[in-house]
Design a protein around this motif. Sequence first.
Motif, PDB file in Angstrom:
ATOM      1  N   GLY A 179       0.789  -1.230   0.000  1.00  0.00           N
ATOM      2  CA  GLY A 179       0.000   0.000   0.000  1.00  0.00           C
ATOM      3  C   GLY A 179       0.815   1.271   0.000  1.00  0.00           C
ATOM      4  O   GLY A 179       0.285   2.359   0.256  1.00  0.00           O
ATOM      5  N   SER A 180       2.108   1.162  -0.294  1.00  0.00           N
ATOM      6  CA  SER A 180       2.978   2.342  -0.265  1.00  0.00           C
ATOM      7  C   SER A 180       2.905   3.161  -1.537  1.00  0.00           C
ATOM      8  O   SER A 180       3.274   4.337  -1.547  1.00  0.00           O
ATOM      9  N   GLY A 181       2.464   2.548  -2.635  1.00  0.00           N
ATOM     10  CA  GLY A 181       2.349   3.277  -3.899  1.00  0.00           C
ATOM     11  C   GLY A 181       3.416   2.938  -4.914  1.00  0.00           C
ATOM     12  O   GLY A 181       3.796   3.791  -5.730  1.00  0.00           O
ATOM     13  N   LYS A 182       3.894   1.696  -4.891  1.00  0.00           N
ATOM     14  CA  LYS A 182       4.965   1.298  -5.821  1.00  0.00           C
ATOM     15  C   LYS A 182       4.513   1.360  -7.276  1.00  0.00           C
ATOM     16  O   LYS A 182       5.201   1.916  -8.127  1.00  0.00           O
ATOM     17  N   MET A 183       3.340   0.763  -7.561  1.00  0.00           N
ATOM     18  CA  MET A 183       2.876   0.749  -8.955  1.00  0.00           C
ATOM     19  C   MET A 183       2.613   2.166  -9.464  1.00  0.00           C
ATOM     20  O   MET A 183       3.009   2.507 -10.587  1.00  0.00           O
ATOM     21  N   ALA A 184       1.963   2.998  -8.655  1.00  0.00           N
ATOM     22  CA  ALA A 184       1.675   4.368  -9.067  1.00  0.00           C
ATOM     23  C   ALA A 184       2.968   5.131  -9.345  1.00  0.00           C
ATOM     24  O   ALA A 184       3.043   5.928 -10.291  1.00  0.00           O
ATOM     25  N   THR A 185       4.000   4.876  -8.551  1.00  0.00           N
ATOM     26  CA  THR A 185       5.297   5.528  -8.767  1.00  0.00           C
ATOM     27  C   THR A 185       5.886   5.111 -10.109  1.00  0.00           C
ATOM     28  O   THR A 185       6.376   5.944 -10.877  1.00  0.00           O
ATOM     29  N   CYS A 186       5.820   3.807 -10.401  1.00  0.00           N
ATOM     30  CA  CYS A 186       6.349   3.313 -11.678  1.00  0.00           C
ATOM     31  C   CYS A 186       5.613   3.939 -12.862  1.00  0.00           C
ATOM     32  O   CYS A 186       6.237   4.403 -13.831  1.00  0.00           O
ATOM     33  N   LEU A 187       4.289   3.959 -12.791  1.00  0.00           N
ATOM     34  CA  LEU A 187       3.505   4.485 -13.909  1.00  0.00           C
ATOM     35  C   LEU A 187       3.679   5.996 -14.066  1.00  0.00           C
ATOM     36  O   LEU A 187       3.693   6.529 -15.184  1.00  0.00           O
ATOM     37  N   SER A 188       3.836   6.697 -12.944  1.00  0.00           N
ATOM     38  CA  SER A 188       4.103   8.128 -13.006  1.00  0.00           C
ATOM     39  C   SER A 188       5.431   8.389 -13.713  1.00  0.00           C
ATOM     40  O   SER A 188       5.544   9.292 -14.545  1.00  0.00           O
ATOM     41  N   GLN A 189       6.427   7.556 -13.397  1.00  0.00           N
ATOM     42  CA  GLN A 189       7.727   7.703 -14.052  1.00  0.00           C
ATOM     43  C   GLN A 189       7.628   7.423 -15.547  1.00  0.00           C
ATOM     44  O   GLN A 189       8.255   8.104 -16.365  1.00  0.00           O
ATOM     45  N   LEU A 190       6.834   6.408 -15.911  1.00  0.00           N
ATOM     46  CA  LEU A 190       6.638   6.106 -17.325  1.00  0.00           C
ATOM     47  C   LEU A 190       6.047   7.305 -18.060  1.00  0.00           C
ATOM     48  O   LEU A 190       6.465   7.649 -19.171  1.00  0.00           O
ATOM     49  N   TYR A 191       5.063   7.963 -17.437  1.00  0.00           N
ATOM     50  CA  TYR A 191       4.431   9.146 -18.018  1.00  0.00           C
ATOM     51  C   TYR A 191       5.483  10.229 -18.298  1.00  0.00           C
ATOM     52  O   TYR A 191       5.547  10.794 -19.405  1.00  0.00           O
ATOM     53  N   HIS A 192       6.327  10.477 -17.296  1.00  0.00           N
ATOM     54  CA  HIS A 192       7.352  11.516 -17.451  1.00  0.00           C
ATOM     55  C   HIS A 192       8.427  11.098 -18.455  1.00  0.00           C
ATOM     56  O   HIS A 192       8.948  11.948 -19.207  1.00  0.00           O
ATOM     57  N   GLU A 193       8.775   9.804 -18.468  1.00  0.00           N
ATOM     58  CA  GLU A 193       9.792   9.328 -19.421  1.00  0.00           C
ATOM     59  C   GLU A 193       9.307   9.512 -20.861  1.00  0.00           C
ATOM     60  O   GLU A 193      10.053   9.978 -21.728  1.00  0.00           O
ATOM     61  N   TYR A 194       8.040   9.145 -21.125  1.00  0.00           N
ATOM     62  CA  TYR A 194       7.518   9.278 -22.481  1.00  0.00           C
ATOM     63  C   TYR A 194       7.431  10.737 -22.908  1.00  0.00           C
ATOM     64  O   TYR A 194       7.645  11.071 -24.076  1.00  0.00           O
ATOM     65  N   ARG A 195       7.131  11.632 -21.968  1.00  0.00           N
ATOM     66  CA  ARG A 195       7.113  13.057 -22.284  1.00  0.00           C
ATOM     67  C   ARG A 195       8.509  13.551 -22.655  1.00  0.00           C
ATOM     68  O   ARG A 195       8.650  14.535 -23.391  1.00  0.00           O
ATOM     69  N   ARG A 196       9.517  12.852 -22.150  1.00  0.00           N
ATOM     70  CA  ARG A 196      10.912  13.204 -22.466  1.00  0.00           C
ATOM     71  C   ARG A 196      11.418  12.436 -23.685  1.00  0.00           C
ATOM     72  O   ARG A 196      12.610  12.520 -24.026  1.00  0.00           O
ATOM     73  N   GLY A 197      10.565  11.622 -24.275  1.00  0.00           N
ATOM     74  CA  GLY A 197      10.961  10.870 -25.468  1.00  0.00           C
ATOM     75  C   GLY A 197      11.629   9.545 -25.181  1.00  0.00           C
ATOM     76  O   GLY A 197      12.220   8.927 -26.081  1.00  0.00           O
TER      77      GLY A 197
END
Length: 496
Positions: A179-197
Amino acid sequence: MKIGFSNDMYLKMQSEHIRERIQQFDNKLYLEFGGKLFDDYHASRVLPGFQPDSKLQMLLQLKDQAEVVIVISAEDIESNKIRGDYGITYDLDVLRLIDEFQEAGLLVGSVCITKFSGQPMAEQFQKRLASLGIKSYRHYKISGYPHDVAHIVSDEGYGQNEYIETTRPLVVVTAPGPGSGKMATCLSQLYHEYRRGNKAGYAKFETFPIWNLPLKHPVNLAYEAATADLNDVNMIDPFHLEAYQQTTVNYNRDIEIFPVVNAMFELIAGKSPYKSPTDMGVNMAGNCIIDDEVCRAASCQEIIRRYYKCLCDHKRYGETRDDLYKLELLMQQAGITIQDRSVVCRALLREEAAGNLPAAAIELPDGNIVTGRTGELLGAVSAALLNALKILAGIADDVKLVAPEAIAPIQDLKTEYLGSKNPRLHMDEILIALSASAASNPLAKKAMEQLPKLKGCEAHSTVLLSAVDEQIFKRLGIHLTCEPRYEADDRKYHKH
């Protein structure tokens, strides 16, 4: 003890599979790492041969490619949430994990504080991290999470989270607890990575349930028993079955959230790389079972142990989170009863033969079962321990490894000076007495040398034990169960 799992095969196969998954993406993989990384004793019990630190050793084979991000919820910091097995708060456990990772040779890049909404204790923790030279980032609570996908995958959702700077191809995302938010952290990073190409990827590492074992295999049933308080249920993965006509096993939370995760992938990357929750996983443990019968038997013992633990917790604390009915159902599904635990039957028989005095039984590596009962000098588990060491050392039963005159002063210390009402020696006390005797008694020394052989053995006590005795069993690696009753069951409200 019989081995059912090849640890060497696992280390090689698992690390190779993760390397392959990194290559599937743009040489950047966020790996959500579930379960215990350093001390997975559940896995070592149900998969004999699996070492408790196997997952750590596997990561060390990837250490040049990997860095660790530790995730902690601001809500857990604010509520002083405790990690039950260590008895420390989640924020302190983050610091412990950083030390453990770095001592092992893994790079800890940063800490991510999730569900942040201005909690004062979370802000204070972030300042503490900064003073220690540890980078930290904030991820915020997102309204409508996890179902309002369009809002989540937008500038107002993941977009407001701070981007976690990482330098390695493999980013291991772990946490002090669920319940710490591991999956949400991963997906948030994916969002930012794709915005960076950067076409980064996401995968999930969970040892259990094992996806390529049958749904009702005892190893998977034992996982349900271990998570009875979480109401996790193993299920056939319907997405995998539809996509590949292949039956695999996953657990309910991953199956329920998959459509949402899939929709997020499509919004982030245009197309989801996965067709099922099973596809997201990278676990190779099922391929490393080398003796299925050994693992089945070990898992059945684990289910019975979990059942006894639940009974004892109910006796000690009243209602608990563990679901007794669910554990009974799992025993039925596995086709087992408490009679399938040999040490239970032998301990109860020894108690009856001793005139209902508390008794204990220990099953040795060769299957031989030794017992002990409560006496004037020793508690039942202490007596059983000494008897077990004698048999392992080939010492006659009538030999006194610790002289009664050496025990008497310890009893006086306990009762006269330390205020104890129980003069009988606990396990730690008899081991100290035995080690003192070993200095002048070669047989006592020989008995002491047998202690490592007890690792992985089974034991049962006909009464609940003190925390001291339970801790010694744990340190010796002996798998203990107890009957849910006290030695003196006339006390109604509080037991020593």
